[in-house]
Design an enzyme around this catalytic site. Structure first.
Site: not given
Ligand code: CP
Ligand code: NVA
Length: 331
Positions: A110, A137, A140, A233, A272, A300
């Site tokens: 990340r 991402h 996700q 988001d 998310c 996830r």
């Protein structure tokens, strides 16, 4: 349940979903469903495999689900906390990759710079998974679409997915995947916060090939009309904290509230997480009956277990070990 077929997967890394076909993504859904249905039966699928988790930014879901996911498959994870020291500061990213490949079987990263995910993928001989960069991402988006796939009994084609808010990393990965799966996608952002131009171009081409629509508007009501899923988001992503106030003023008309949801075709609400009630979404919508945010969070785990299994067990001489050119995907 039968062990899912994880052989012959054509990718070494998951840096971006731009290079993954609809078939690749459907395989993730199938393997994830099998692992979800029978976790006990797959306790040794990745026996002894070791994963490095390099995080330059905070995380709850991504860190938990990769760590627990590899443990549930018989492997182990080591967390490398880079929140207080940027990648490349103490040691070059290629050198880091060449060290890690001697100890671990897979790297999750990340990062603040997408380029660093690509550098790790280019230099490490082991698979590298993007656990979120400022640009993308992908894990996700896989969990998001897997969740819709479950809710709609596999029928994603022809459904309208609307993303409202900032044209950010989460939006970009949805754009890379949803049109390929036959979804009509509408992105709704204020002026100046549109998705990355190259990501939109890639998504437009995928939509053309799939025969679906890809639209951009700055009018939330127009976007929401007829939607089957509405996604939002945060307005300020990690790394943009100093723009929080300025963005709150720009995005105020882009809040997903009950009124906006009333224009949809009984849409699911997606996020998310982490979410900010009263900013990008009202508490009523986030905590309401249309919200599937915790189903997504659960998935996830399953989607990433599938990604790890496919990347670790699926390599063949034909697997694409090359990374996308840096300039092609860098914002
Ligand atoms: N959605 C998501 O990636 O959550 P975390 O930032 O907590 O990992
Ligand atoms: N766009 C958000 C996603 C967090 C999971 C961020 O990058 O901070």
């Amino acid at each position: 349940m039968k062990t899912p077929d994880c052989t012959h997967f054509p990718h070494q890394d998951l840096a971006s979903l731009a290079e993954w076909s609809a078939e690749d993504i459907q395989r993730v859904f199938a393997v994830a469903a099998a692992l979800k249905a029978d976790p006990e039966g797959h306790r040794s699928l990745l026996d002894g495999k070791r994963v490095a988790l390099i995080f330059e930014k905070d995380s709850l879901r991504t860190r938990m689900t990769f760590d627990l996911g590899i443990q549930q498959l018989g492997g182990s994870a080591v967390y490398l906390d880079h929140r207080h020291e940027r990648l490349g500061a103490r040691e070059s990213v290629p050198d880091m990759a060449h060290n890690l490949e001697r100890w671990v079987d897979l790297i999750v990263a990340r990062t603040y710079r997408h380029r660093h995910v690509l550098e790790l993928a280019k230099h490490a001989s082991v698979p590298v998974v993007n656990g979120l960069s400022e640009l993308l991402h992908p894990c996700q988006a896989l969990a998001d679409l897997m969740t819709l796939h479950e809710k709609w009994d596999g029928q994603l084609a022809g459904k309208k997915l609307v993303y409202i808010g900032d044209g950010n990393n989460t939006c970009h990965s949805l754009l890379h995947a949803a049109p390929k799966l036959g979804m009509n996608v509408t992105v709704c952002t204020p002026e100046g916060y549109e998705p990355n131009f190259k990501v939109m171009e890639t998504a437009r081409e995928a939509a053309r090939v799939a025969g679906v629509t890809l639209e951009h508007t700055s009018d939330p009501q127009e976007a929401a009309t007829g939607a089957h899923a509405v996604y939002t988001d945060v307005w300020a992503s990690m790394g943009q904290e100093d723009e929080t106030e300025e963005r709150a003023a720009v995005f105020i008309d882009y809040q997903v509230d009950e009124d906006l949801m009333s224009y949809t075709d009984d849409a699911f609400f997606m996020h998310c997480l982490p979410a900010h009630r009263g900013q990008e979404v009202t508490a009523g919508v986030l905590d309401g009956p249309a919200s599937i945010v915790f189903d997504i969070a659960e998935n996830r785990l399953h989607a990433q277990k599938a990604v790890m299994a496919l990347l670790l067990l699926g390599q063949t001489p034909d697997t694409n070990a090359t990374s996308p050119a840096l300039e092609e995907v860098t914002a």
